[in-house]
Design an enzyme around this catalytic site. Structure first.
Site, PDB file in Angstrom:
ATOM      1  N   ASN A 134       0.852  -1.200   0.000  1.00 53.98           N
ATOM      2  CA  ASN A 134       0.000   0.000   0.000  1.00 53.98           C
ATOM      3  C   ASN A 134       0.885   1.247   0.000  1.00 53.98           C
ATOM      4  O   ASN A 134       2.119   1.142  -0.014  1.00 53.98           O
ATOM      5  CB  ASN A 134      -0.959  -0.028   1.194  1.00 53.98           C
ATOM      6  CG  ASN A 134      -0.212  -0.131   2.504  1.00 53.98           C
ATOM      7  OD1 ASN A 134       0.598   0.720   2.840  1.00 53.98           O
ATOM      8  ND2 ASN A 134      -0.451  -1.208   3.238  1.00 53.98           N
ATOM      9  N   ASP A 171      -4.290  -6.555   5.056  1.00 53.26           N
ATOM     10  CA  ASP A 171      -5.365  -7.354   5.640  1.00 53.26           C
ATOM     11  C   ASP A 171      -5.411  -8.746   5.017  1.00 53.26           C
ATOM     12  O   ASP A 171      -6.020  -9.659   5.566  1.00 53.26           O
ATOM     13  CB  ASP A 171      -6.716  -6.651   5.422  1.00 53.26           C
ATOM     14  CG  ASP A 171      -6.807  -5.380   6.260  1.00 53.26           C
ATOM     15  OD1 ASP A 171      -6.240  -5.368   7.355  1.00 53.26           O
ATOM     16  OD2 ASP A 171      -7.425  -4.405   5.795  1.00 53.26           O
ATOM     17  N   LYS A 221       9.507 -16.865 -10.424  1.00 53.77           N
ATOM     18  CA  LYS A 221       8.815 -15.718 -11.029  1.00 53.77           C
ATOM     19  C   LYS A 221       7.699 -16.223 -11.954  1.00 53.77           C
ATOM     20  O   LYS A 221       7.948 -17.124 -12.779  1.00 53.77           O
ATOM     21  CB  LYS A 221       9.838 -14.894 -11.821  1.00 53.77           C
ATOM     22  CG  LYS A 221       9.270 -13.639 -12.397  1.00 53.77           C
ATOM     23  CD  LYS A 221      10.317 -12.867 -13.175  1.00 53.77           C
ATOM     24  CE  LYS A 221       9.634 -11.788 -13.973  1.00 53.77           C
ATOM     25  NZ  LYS A 221      10.330 -11.456 -15.199  1.00 53.77           N
TER      26      LYS A 221
END
Ligand code: CTP
Length: 410
Positions: free
Chosen positions: A210, A279, A289
């Site tokens: 975030n 969360d 990858k």
């Protein structure tokens, strides 16, 4: 500890021969990492040029209350708000009298009235002027009002006399100002703080995260250390330098943050959860990858543990402070989190619209059971100091109740 890093010091210079030493005060404050803006009275400009102070502070010097050009750049109210501390050095007998009686006839005196920051005076004057009954009455009143006076020193004076009235030397002034920020409000307490974002890896090179920069949590860690606490900062990945006198534990994921908090929380008297914890985390992180063979693929996410709720569920939880980052219904959502997570205090901030995540400024609203306080918009450093002050007050009050409660039971 150097508490001056990033502090905003407004240096007021009044008319006196000691004004030449103010140049050195500016230099030393800046060496310690403070930002300095200078306001000079007309008398000060007779002793030292604004240009000298401008060169040393790296900022335009402010002189006039009614200078339209200066007001357009940074008005006197903005300057008053900008300051973390106003230092008047040298402070003449005349300025002391004007400040003592609330006159606002020039820019510096107006700023001293308009600011909520502490105003600190370093008096400098002839010894008879210092000893004069009027000056001493002003000194008494200022001391009663809690205005810190730095000095004056005793010794040989520019006028040829010897006695009290010399301005303190610049290094003594700077060290006294440094100490004023070291409030001792949380002296002897252990404080655990989380900060920054977490990263939930999808594969070895990609993650979900975030916009948190960690600045608010780091500012709180610094403010708590300045308040005398032993601080441990559990930090998600950030680009910030760890604050001085703070033990740092670096983590990446929400799970790692949870583990680190649980390891350290037993020692903590106060827990402040400023981190923007993910969360959800990826159910399975790919070992290699992920290649773009397929046109679409899905991720399964599992809910992470709520660190804050796990801390308040402990048998003897510390005084716990949470954050609520909200894009709407700030007060309602914050109060719900306060109750559901059983917090002592919650700091709510609106995110988006140029505030909150990854910004210099923030605006905090504090809620606790039966009360609230709006800290308004300010720099994250300023808000952190105010928040630590409120936390210290509530923590003390809670302990007083606890002690009173156990005394009545016995
Ligand atoms: N928090 C936590 N552990 C989590 C998630 C959040 O400790 N897994 C803490 C944050 O550090 C913050 C508070 O909980 O102090 C509230 O975080 P926020 O993201 O505002 O709310 P959430 O609890 O995640 O709820 P929602 O996403 O529904 O708003």
């Amino acid at each position: 500890m150097n508490s001056l890093l990033n502090k905003h010091i407004l240096l007021g210079i009044t008319g006196g021969i000691a004004a030449y030493k103010s140049a050195d005060v500016v230099r030393r404050l800046r060496e310690q990492g403070a930002r300095v803006r200078v306001v000079m009275t007309r008398g000060a400009c007779e002793f030292i040029t604004p240009l000298t102070l401008q060169a040393l502070s790296g900022e335009r010097v402010h002189r006039d209350l009614l200078d339209a050009e200066a007001e357009a750049a940074m008005g006197h109210i903005e300057l008053a708000r900008w300051a973390d501390l106003v230092l008047v050095a040298p402070c003449s007998a005349n300025f002391m009298a004007r400040f003592c009686h609330g006159f606002a006839g020039d820019l510096l005196a107006t700023l001293c009235l308009a600011t909520t920051a502490p105003v600190v005076l370093a008096p400098a004057m002839n010894r008879q002027m210092w000893l004069a009954a009027a000056t001493q009455a002003n000194v008494d009143r200022l001391v009663q009002r809690g205005v810190p006076l730095l000095g004056p020193d005793e010794g040989a004076q520019a006028c040829g006399e010897t006695g009290p009235g010399r301005m303190l030397e610049p290094d003594a002034i700077v060290s006294a100002v440094n100490k004023l920020f070291l409030t001792g409000r949380l002296a002897g307490q252990t404080v655990l703080i989380t900060a920054g974002p977490t990263r939930e890896y999808i594969d070895p090179v990609r993650y979900i995260s975030n916009c948190s920069s960690g600045r608010m949590g780091y500012a709180i860690a610094r403010a708590a250390a300045e308040a005398g606490a032993r601080v441990t900062l559990v930090s998600g990945p950030t680009a910030l330098a760890p604050p001085e006198a703070v033990a740092i534990v670096r983590v990446e994921s929400a799970n790692q943050m949870h583990r680190a908090v649980m390891e350290h929380v037993a020692d903590a008297r106060v827990f402040i959860s400023a981190a923007a914890v993910a969360d959800y985390t990826c159910k399975d992180m790919a070992d290699d990858k992920i290649k773009k063979h397929v046109s679409e693929f899905s991720l399964t996410l599992n809910k992470t543990a709520d660190i804050l709720s796990d801390v308040t569920s402990l048998p003897e939880p510390p005084f716990t402070v949470g954050f609520a980052a909200e894009t709407s219904h700030l007060a309602d959502n914050a109060k719900i989190k306060l109750k559901n997570k059983r917090l002592d205090l919650i700091a709510a901030n609106q995110v988006g619209n140029g505030l909150g995540f990854d910004n210099e400024d923030n605006a905090l609203h504090l809620y606790w059971e039966g009360g609230s306080l709006d800290l308004g918009q300010a720099s994250k450093d300023q808000l952190a100091r105010q928040l630590v002050k409120v936390i210290a007050e509530h923590y003390e009050e809670k302990n007083r109740h606890k002690i009173a409660g156990s005394a009545t039971r016995h």
